[in-house]
Design an enzyme around this catalytic site. Structure first.
Site, PDB file in Angstrom:
ATOM      1  N   HIS A  95     -63.983  22.331   0.381  1.00 38.08           N
ATOM      2  CA  HIS A  95     -64.642  23.028  -0.724  1.00 38.08           C
ATOM      3  C   HIS A  95     -63.698  23.988  -1.437  1.00 38.08           C
ATOM      4  O   HIS A  95     -63.837  24.186  -2.649  1.00 38.08           O
ATOM      5  CB  HIS A  95     -65.874  23.785  -0.221  1.00 38.08           C
ATOM      6  CG  HIS A  95     -67.112  22.946  -0.178  1.00 38.08           C
ATOM      7  ND1 HIS A  95     -67.472  22.212   0.932  1.00 38.08           N
ATOM      8  CD2 HIS A  95     -68.070  22.699  -1.105  1.00 38.08           C
ATOM      9  CE1 HIS A  95     -68.603  21.564   0.685  1.00 38.08           C
ATOM     10  NE2 HIS A  95     -68.990  21.836  -0.549  1.00 38.08           N
ATOM     11  N   ASN A 138     -76.044  16.701  -1.366  1.00 38.35           N
ATOM     12  CA  ASN A 138     -74.660  16.221  -1.412  1.00 38.35           C
ATOM     13  C   ASN A 138     -74.467  15.080  -0.403  1.00 38.35           C
ATOM     14  O   ASN A 138     -73.600  15.124   0.477  1.00 38.35           O
ATOM     15  CB  ASN A 138     -73.685  17.361  -1.137  1.00 38.35           C
ATOM     16  CG  ASN A 138     -72.334  17.134  -1.799  1.00 38.35           C
ATOM     17  OD1 ASN A 138     -72.061  16.054  -2.339  1.00 38.35           O
ATOM     18  ND2 ASN A 138     -71.473  18.129  -1.754  1.00 38.35           N
TER      19      ASN A 138
END
Length: 495
Positions: A349, A318
């Site tokens: 998140h 990521n």
């Protein structure tokens, strides 16, 4: 999930059409912005229904905040609003509608839009309010010197190439691509008074796209076959916990978490391929003269699977989100930057408790891994044979530690997460604390050196590479890389 895949495949076809028939040499930036935005909103509407209005609302209000607040403080207000709006939507989706569901939902694209809103707000603040001498080299190169129009802002946030799965890109890179300046080199003369522009034919992304689509196919095949036979939930099965030996437990922990990764490989690699198919993502040539299409790539699979340290894993997983965390949080934090960065990552998140358990565990693991590396690694690098043994051991330890850390991220809830950790007697938590007590972390100096010396696992190596290569994607060969960095600094000073 089917809608998501169908929309991404449609976006891939649209990307080829966009590069062929709406090329910057044939079409004005205005038309390219309009088409990219409308296609993006159409895909969002098809995939998520009227929930797609959240994308427009979040972007519209953020733009209004930028206009009325002014460049001095807008980055703070945009950051609080965008992250707050995302969090409210995540709370609503999780605790009112479908707790524990893995289906694609509208909060996923909002996470990317939140990154773009906050990144651009900080870049405008850096470019229009802060002094050049107060900026780091990366901030200086990314700084935006004028307020974008509403169309440019919506196009950046909601274009069809990145609205569903990203990845994050800088605003300057996106505008450069739309305006057709991606393959031009700005080279300042030695006296600093004149710029000479070089142009080249656009390199074709077809080979890079084909390679990434092959990776997507293999990842999807792996996910639909192997992943289902190795569920992460089996790690907390009562019979398995009672009968399996410790080596078997740790081996299954590793393979089950490794099997959970291909769905991310598929989604991120497909998103990267879509951007490349549209002509976005070129970053120059390697030493062999081969084109590089990894300007906005989000992962490096080989380095992930064979990582020998926590740092190496996070460097390659990521990637764009890691850079976002560094740029908006870590390098701007006034205290405990590592802890603040992990907390922001958890909030971004979502609101599942498992995310917070994972990132709090990640803080311990990161600090412990850094302490071990700083204190003992240099004893094992002299002899190639010894270093090979060291690499094998650290690879095994890293894979187990990563798997141990991210179990709550997959299980989502508190009870199953604590069931897993208690079955392992919190062994790696305790080991990390003991490591931090035995091996001291290196003290850091104040000021800019402080941030450099405690830079988090994902950022230092990757950011150095970006500084050297970010602007070189517009060069005609590898020898222009150094000149391009000089140009970036010269232009920033001139502006």
């Amino acid at each position: 999930q089917v809608n998501f895949v169908v929309c991404q495949l449609f976006a891939l076809l649209a990307a080829f059409w966009f590069r062929t028939y709406l090329h910057s040499s044939k079409t004005s930036p205005f038309i390219r912005h309009v088409v990219a935005t409308l296609l993006g909103l159409y895909l969002a509407l098809f995939c998520f229904g009227w929930y797609a209005l959240h994308f427009v609302i979040q972007s519209g209000i953020s733009y209004y905040i930028m206009i009325i607040i002014g460049v001095e403080n807008m980055h703070k207000y945009c950051f609080v609003f965008a992250l707050g709006y995302l969090t409210v939507c995540q709370i609503t989706r999780v605790y009112i509608f479908d707790y524990g569901q893995y289906s694609a939902d509208f909060s996923g694209p909002m996470m990317i839009i939140t990154q773009k809103i906050t990144s651009l707000a900080f870049e405008i603040h850096d470019g229009m309010f802060r002094k050049n001498e107060d900026l780091t080299p990366s901030q200086r190169c990314l700084a935006v010197r004028r307020m974008p129009s509403l169309l440019e802002y919506l196009s950046y946030n909601c274009n069809f190439m990145g609205i569903l799965a990203g990845p994050l890109c800088s605003y300057k890179d996106y505008i450069t691509f739309i305006e057709g300046r991606s393959y031009q080199l700005q080279q300042s003369e030695a006296n600093g008074k004149e710029d000479t522009k070089y142009e080249q034919p656009d390199p074709s992304p077809n080979i890079a796209v084909a390679q990434k689509l092959l990776i997507c196919g293999l990842s999807l095949l792996f996910h639909m076959t192997i992943t289902k036979t190795l569920p992460v939930e089996y790690n907390i099965d009562d019979n398995f916990r009672a009968t399996a030996s410790w080596p078997v437990k740790f081996f299954y922990l590793y393979v089950s978490l490794m099997a959970a990764r291909p769905k991310y490989y598929f989604a991120w690699t497909l998103a990267d391929a879509i951007n490349n198919a549209a002509g976005f993502g070129f970053r120059g040539y390697d030493k062999n003269g081969v084109t590089r299409w990894d300007l906005i790539s989000n992962l490096r699979i080989q380095q992930i699977e064979f990582s020998t340290s926590f740092k190496m894993f996070l460097d390659n997983w990521n990637i764009q989100t890691a850079l976002w965390l560094k740029r908006v949080c870590y390098e701007r934090a006034t205290f405990s930057p590592t802890i603040q960065t992990f907390i922001l990552s958890a909030i971004w998140h979502g609101v599942y408790p498992g995310y917070y358990l994972t990132f709090l565990t990640g803080v311990l693991m990161t600090l412990a891994a850094r302490a071990i590396r700083n204190n003992i690694r240099h004893y094992f690098v002299e002899s190639p044979a010894v270093k090979l043994c060291y690499d094998i051991i650290t690879w095994m330890a890293t894979q187990v530690a990563i798997s141990y850390t991210v179990v709550p991220f997959v299980l989502l809830s508190v009870k199953p997460s604590f069931t897993f950790y208690s079955s392992c007697y919190f062994c790696l938590h305790i080991a990390s604390i003991l490591v931090l007590l035995v091996f001291p972390l290196k003290r850091t100096q104040k000021g800019s050196k402080r941030h450099e010396s405690v830079q988090p696992a994902w950022s230092k190596k990757l950011e150095e590479e970006n500084l050297l290569q970010k602007n070189s994607y517009s060069t005609t060969n590898n020898s222009f890389s150094q000149k391009q960095e000089i140009t970036c600094r010269y232009q920033a000073l001139k502006q």
